[in-house]
Enzyme design. Structure first.
Site, mmCIF file in Angstrom:
data_model
loop_
_atom_site.group_PDB
_atom_site.id
_atom_site.type_symbol
_atom_site.label_atom_id
_atom_site.label_comp_id
_atom_site.label_asym_id
_atom_site.label_seq_id
_atom_site.Cartn_x
_atom_site.Cartn_y
_atom_site.Cartn_z
ATOM 1 N N HIS A 104 2.327 4.261 -3.203
ATOM 2 C CA HIS A 104 2.359 5.733 -3.218
ATOM 3 C C HIS A 104 3.649 6.243 -3.864
ATOM 4 O O HIS A 104 3.647 7.285 -4.520
ATOM 5 C CB HIS A 104 2.249 6.306 -1.807
ATOM 6 C CG HIS A 104 0.865 6.306 -1.254
ATOM 7 N ND1 HIS A 104 -0.172 7.020 -1.817
ATOM 8 C CD2 HIS A 104 0.351 5.687 -0.161
ATOM 9 C CE1 HIS A 104 -1.269 6.839 -1.095
ATOM 10 N NE2 HIS A 104 -0.986 6.036 -0.092
ATOM 11 N N HIS B 50 0.834 -1.204 0.000
ATOM 12 C CA HIS B 50 0.000 0.000 0.000
ATOM 13 C C HIS B 50 0.872 1.258 0.000
ATOM 14 O O HIS B 50 0.681 2.156 -0.827
ATOM 15 C CB HIS B 50 -0.924 -0.010 1.219
ATOM 16 C CG HIS B 50 -1.779 1.203 1.335
ATOM 17 N ND1 HIS B 50 -3.125 1.177 1.079
ATOM 18 C CD2 HIS B 50 -1.485 2.492 1.672
ATOM 19 C CE1 HIS B 50 -3.623 2.399 1.249
ATOM 20 N NE2 HIS B 50 -2.642 3.209 1.621
#
Length: 187
Positions: free
Chosen positions: A146, A142
């Site tokens: 980014h 996760h």
């Protein structure tokens, strides 16, 4: 110092972040500020693009998850120049709910690999290369997404993306609720 979290629609969230070296200005202060911001926003992970910096720095504090994942008690780490090298395609994938500080109020079921190989540097710029499993592998995927200009919503099926389109449009207009400082894209 607590920094504002950049919300969906900010261009920095869609940029591929750059590697840095030990001469990056005020890196130790930035890392401390990222941990302060993470704590203030009740998150478990924060990537530099989420505070407006297009650099490959991630902080994680999984200690708050110790009741559900006792193996992460005290786990508080910095990942610099982090990259996912491989996904173990022989291991099962797992679907779990995910949320994101840059997508306040939005939680969706996301399928992730349960075992990944990563390379990163710690705050002393020592290189680490290792296989990571379980919940930590999910959080790393996760947060490291980014750094590649991706968000968890990019992993959703097309139909599901269509179903949340209204919520995303509202976020672009600054219509969301959260209890931490934010920065929305300029209209």
């Amino acid at each position: 110092m607590v920094l504002p979290i950049y919300i969906y629609g900010q261009p920095v969230l869609r940029k591929v972040a750059q590697d840095i070296d030990e001469n990056y200005p005020d890196l130790k202060k930035l890392i401390a500020d990222m941990f302060d911001t993470l704590a203030e926003s009740n998150g478990i992970g924060l990537a530099a693009p989420q505070i407006g910096r297009d650099i490959r720095v991630v902080v994680m504090d999984l200690d708050v998850m110790k009741d559900d994942y006792p193996e992460y008690a005290g786990l508080r780490k910095v990942f610099i120049n982090a990259h996912i090298l491989a996904f173990d395609e022989t291991a099962p994938t797992e679907i779990m709910d995910e949320g994101c500080l840059s997508l306040p109020g939005l939680t969706e079921r996301v399928e992730r690999y349960t075992r990944i190989k990563v390379r990163y540097q710690d705050e002393d710029f020592q290189v680490h290369e290792e296989w990571v499993e379980g919940f930590l592998a999910r959080v790393m995927q996760h947060e490291f997404d980014h750094l590649e200009g991706k968000m968890f919503i990019d992993h959703l099926p097309v139909l599901r993306k269509q179903m949340i389109a209204g919520k995303l449009k509202a976020m672009l207009k600054g219509k969301f609720r959260c209890n931490y400082r934010t920065k929305v894209a300029k209209k």
